[in-house]
Motif scaffolding. Structure first.
Motif, PDB file in Angstrom:
ATOM      1  N   VAL A  93      68.042  32.528  79.100  1.00 41.69           N
ATOM      2  CA  VAL A  93      66.269  32.897  78.924  1.00 41.69           C
ATOM      3  C   VAL A  93      66.010  34.195  79.382  1.00 41.69           C
ATOM      4  CG1 VAL A  93      64.189  31.995  79.506  1.00 41.69           C
ATOM      5  CG2 VAL A  93      65.980  30.253  79.339  1.00 41.69           C
ATOM      6  N   THR A  94      65.435  34.803  78.310  1.00 44.96           N
ATOM      7  CA  THR A  94      64.893  36.129  78.293  1.00 44.96           C
ATOM      8  C   THR A  94      63.693  36.334  79.240  1.00 44.96           C
ATOM      9  OG1 THR A  94      63.807  36.331  76.221  1.00 44.96           O
ATOM     10  CG2 THR A  94      66.038  36.800  76.129  1.00 44.96           C
ATOM     11  N   VAL A  95      63.430  37.476  79.534  1.00 39.27           N
ATOM     12  CA  VAL A  95      62.217  37.651  79.993  1.00 39.27           C
ATOM     13  C   VAL A  95      60.978  37.204  79.147  1.00 39.27           C
ATOM     14  CG1 VAL A  95      60.773  39.619  80.914  1.00 39.27           C
ATOM     15  CG2 VAL A  95      63.147  39.492  81.753  1.00 39.27           C
ATOM     16  N   ARG A  96      61.050  37.701  78.114  1.00 40.70           N
ATOM     17  CA  ARG A  96      59.827  37.113  77.054  1.00 40.70           C
ATOM     18  C   ARG A  96      59.651  36.051  76.932  1.00 40.70           C
ATOM     19  NH1 ARG A  96      56.799  39.819  73.724  1.00 40.70           N
ATOM     20  NH2 ARG A  96      57.727  41.771  73.838  1.00 40.70           N
ATOM     21  N   GLU A  97      60.941  35.218  76.767  1.00 38.07           N
ATOM     22  CA  GLU A  97      60.911  33.682  76.620  1.00 38.07           C
ATOM     23  C   GLU A  97      60.222  33.016  77.890  1.00 38.07           C
ATOM     24  OE1 GLU A  97      64.656  33.300  73.582  1.00 38.07           O
ATOM     25  OE2 GLU A  97      64.818  33.043  75.890  1.00 38.07           O
ATOM     26  N   ALA A  98      60.424  33.422  79.057  1.00 39.51           N
ATOM     27  CA  ALA A  98      59.944  33.071  80.130  1.00 39.51           C
ATOM     28  C   ALA A  98      58.487  33.178  80.397  1.00 39.51           C
ATOM     29  CB  ALA A  98      60.695  33.524  81.544  1.00 39.51           C
ATOM     30  N   VAL A  99      58.085  34.445  80.004  1.00 37.81           N
ATOM     31  CA  VAL A  99      56.404  34.800  80.048  1.00 37.81           C
ATOM     32  C   VAL A  99      55.831  34.041  79.287  1.00 37.81           C
ATOM     33  CG1 VAL A  99      54.837  36.409  79.899  1.00 37.81           C
ATOM     34  CG2 VAL A  99      57.045  37.237  81.159  1.00 37.81           C
ATOM     35  N   GLU A 100      56.408  33.798  77.900  1.00 40.75           N
ATOM     36  CA  GLU A 100      55.608  32.964  76.776  1.00 40.75           C
ATOM     37  C   GLU A 100      55.472  31.477  77.261  1.00 40.75           C
ATOM     38  OE1 GLU A 100      57.798  35.081  72.923  1.00 40.75           O
ATOM     39  OE2 GLU A 100      58.388  33.321  73.834  1.00 40.75           O
ATOM     40  N   LEU A 101      56.365  30.987  78.515  1.00 35.99           N
ATOM     41  CA  LEU A 101      55.834  29.631  78.780  1.00 35.99           C
ATOM     42  C   LEU A 101      54.441  29.433  79.502  1.00 35.99           C
ATOM     43  CD1 LEU A 101      59.327  28.734  80.481  1.00 35.99           C
ATOM     44  CD2 LEU A 101      58.420  27.701  78.373  1.00 35.99           C
ATOM     45  N   GLY A 102      54.101  30.559  80.009  1.00 37.21           N
ATOM     46  CA  GLY A 102      52.857  30.882  80.547  1.00 37.21           C
ATOM     47  C   GLY A 102      51.728  30.491  79.673  1.00 37.21           C
ATOM     48  N   ARG A 103      51.874  30.462  78.532  1.00 41.02           N
ATOM     49  CA  ARG A 103      50.989  30.195  77.449  1.00 41.02           C
ATOM     50  C   ARG A 103      50.697  28.749  77.109  1.00 41.02           C
ATOM     51  NH1 ARG A 103      47.156  33.069  77.518  1.00 41.02           N
ATOM     52  NH2 ARG A 103      46.302  32.223  75.390  1.00 41.02           N
TER      53      ARG A 103
END
Length: 259
Positions: A93-103
Motif C-alpha cells: 500500500v502506498t502513502v497516497r492509497e492509505a490517506v485516500e482511506l480517510g475519505r
C-alpha cells in the motif's frame, strides 16, 4: 465556546475489570487537550470510549450536542478522526492509497472519489509534509514518517476533532518534535486535537489543557501549570518534579535511591 466533545462520568468495564469509573473529557474548537497519566490509568480506554470504539458501561458522551449512542458509522467518522497507537502497515500500500482511506466516510459504497475528495487527500499529504513520498510503500517509511501519514489519514476525513493515541511512542527525539509541532500547528489552525501521551514534558509544551488520569478517573483538568503541580506529580507519579518558570518540566532523577 460550545464544546465539540463533552464526556462526563464515563465508565468502562472490560471483562471483570472496571477500567474507567468516573472520567471526564471536554474539547472546544481549536483546543489541544493532552490526556496524561501513569500506565494503566485509563488514558487510551477513555479516548476509545469517547470515539465510539469501546462500549460504555455508563456516563454521558456527546459530540456537538448529539449523544454518542445516536451516532453510528459515517456520522461519527465525520465528527472525529481516531489515530490508533499501533496502526497496521499493510504490504504493497502506498502513502497516497492509505490517506485516500480517510475519505471513506464521505464516499458512498461503490461510489467514486470526487474532485473534492482528491483535493482533500492532497491537502492532507501537504499539511503533514508527506506529499513528496506519496507514491512510496508504507513498509519503506521510518517511524516518524509513518506517524505523519497516519495523521494525514485523519486529516483527510475532514472531521473537526482529531484524536491521537500515543502518536510519539517509539519515536526518537527529532520525530517526536516533528509530530508535536504538527499537532500544535493543526490546533492553531482551528482543528481540535486530543493527544493521549505519556510524555509530561511534551504535554506541558504543546497543550492548552491537560487532563490528568489516575486509577480510571480524571483527577485534574486545566492549564498545564495549574494541574502539573509539584504536589500532583509526587502524588500520582511518585517523582520529585515541577514545571519551571518557562513551563519546562524539571525532574530530580536521583531523588530516590535504588536498593
Amino acid at each position: 465556546m460550545t464544546a465539540l466533545l463533552e464526556a462526563r462520568d464515563v465508565k468502562v468495564r472490560i471483562g471483570d475489570a472496571a477500567i474507567l469509573h468516573g472520567a471526564d473529557l471536554r474539547v472546544r474548537a481549536g483546543e489541544l487537550v493532552a490526556v496524561v497519566g501513569p500506565n494503566g490509568a485509563g488514558k487510551s480506554t477513555l479516548s476509545r470510549a469517547v470515539s465510539g470504539l469501546q462500549k460504555l458501561e455508563g456516563g454521558d458522551v456527546r459530540w456537538s450536542g448529539t449523544p454518542l449512542h445516536e451516532l453510528k458509522g459515517r456520522r461519527i467518522a465525520r465528527l472525529r478522526a481516531f489515530i490508533p497507537q499501533r496502526a497496521p502497515v499493510p504490504a504493497g500500500v502506498t502513502v497516497r492509497e492509505a490517506v485516500e482511506l480517510g475519505r471513506s466516510p464521505h464516499i458512498k459504497p461503490l461510489g467514486r472519489p470526487t474532485r473534492h475528495d482528491r483535493e482533500a487527500v492532497d491537502r492532507a499529504l501537504t499539511r503533514t509534509n508527506v506529499f513528496d513520498f506519496a507514491e512510496r510503500k508504507l513498509t519503506t517509511l521510518s517511524g516518524g514518517e509513518l506517524q505523519r501519514v497516519q495523521i494525514a489519514v485523519g486529516l483527510a476525513q475532514e472531521a473537526p476533532v482529531l484524536i491521537a493515541d500515543e502518536p510519539t511512542s517509539h519515536l526518537d527525539l527529532g520525530a517526536t518534535a516533528s509530530v508535536a509541532r504538527l499537532l500544535r500547528g493543526l490546533a492553531d489552525d482551528g482543528l481540535s486535537v486530543i493527544l493521549v501521551v505519556h510524555d509530561l514534558a511534551l504535554a506541558a509544551a504543546v497543550a492548552d489543557t491537560v487532563v490528568v488520569m489516575a486509577k480510571g478517573r480524571s483527577a485534574a483538568t486545566g492549564a498545564p501549570r495549574d494541574v502539573l503541580t509539584k504536589e500532583r506529580l509526587s502524588e500520582i507519579w511518585g517523582v520529585d518534579a515541577a514545571l519551571d518558570e518557562r513551563g519546562a518540566l524539571r525532574v530530580n532523577w536521583l531523588d530516590r535511591g535504588y536498593t
